[in-house]
Write an enzyme that holds these catalytic residues in place. Structure first.
Site, PDB file in Angstrom:
ATOM      1  N   GLY A 203      36.689  36.620  40.426  1.00  0.00           N
ATOM      2  CA  GLY A 203      35.598  36.437  39.474  1.00  0.00           C
ATOM      3  C   GLY A 203      35.376  37.688  38.653  1.00  0.00           C
ATOM      4  N   CYS A 204      34.159  37.868  38.195  1.00  0.00           N
ATOM      5  CA  CYS A 204      33.790  39.032  37.388  1.00  0.00           C
ATOM      6  C   CYS A 204      34.201  40.310  38.113  1.00  0.00           C
ATOM      7  CB  CYS A 204      32.281  39.023  37.147  1.00  0.00           C
ATOM      8  SG  CYS A 204      31.657  40.521  36.376  1.00  0.00           S
ATOM      9  N   PHE A 205      35.022  41.120  37.488  1.00  0.00           N
ATOM     10  CA  PHE A 205      35.580  42.270  38.198  1.00  0.00           C
ATOM     11  C   PHE A 205      34.580  43.368  38.488  1.00  0.00           C
ATOM     12  CE2 PHE A 205      38.128  43.445  34.038  1.00  0.00           C
ATOM     13  CZ  PHE A 205      36.957  43.726  33.337  1.00  0.00           C
TER      14      PHE A 205
END
Length: 158
Positions: A11-13
């Site tokens: 997902g969002c890093f």
């Protein structure tokens, strides 16, 4: 001290980076892009859904302090591996759940870990995490590095 690399997309890093930075034995966690066809992609390129890249964190770790299996446990525990191309409100192929392995040993460990977790019944839906060889890694723009830390946050505000 010899270090090794591990690469995870979950997902969002920003949140993934912060999670791995907190693990004892992790020497570095860098956000970037991998798994696509475009060389040197930008964030805008990746968000266009035309590059095939995932947002990932490349983790440099000391295997004498933290094992790859322990990093896999962190990975599985910090995202939903049953949603295809989605984590929370973030939707798109760049948010896919993926493990990019750097050696045959990492591949075997990742596949065994996924199989154990899938059989455990922890998730009601099947795990859709991809396990692929690590291709070229492209470091994300500097403003993405330690993004949450720079803003005094410990996790992504969803």
């Amino acid at each position: 001290m010899a270090t090794e690399k591990a690469t995870f997309g979950a997902g969002c890093f920003w949140g993934v980076e912060a999670t791995f930075r907190a693990v004892p034995g992790v020497k570095e966690a860098i956000v970037g892009y991998t798994g696509g066809k475009t060389k040197n992609p930008t964030y805008e390129d990746v968000c266009s859904h035309t590059t095939g890249h995932a947002e990932v964190v490349e983790v440099e770790f000391d295997p004498a302090t933290v094992s790859y299996d322990q990093l896999l446990d962190v990975f599985w525990s910090n995202h939903n591996p049953t949603t295809l191309n989605r984590q929370g409100p973030d939707v798109g192929d760049q948010y896919r759940s993926v493990i990019f392995y750097h050696s045959p040993e990492q591949q075997a460990a990742a596949e065994a870990s996924k199989a154990r977790l899938d059989k455990s019944g922890r998730f009601k839906n099947p795990i859709v995490t991809f396990i692929e060889p690590a291709p070229a890694f492209y470091r994300a723009e500097e403003y993405h590095q330690r993004y949450l830390e720079k803003r005094g946050l410990s996790h992504c505000a969803l």
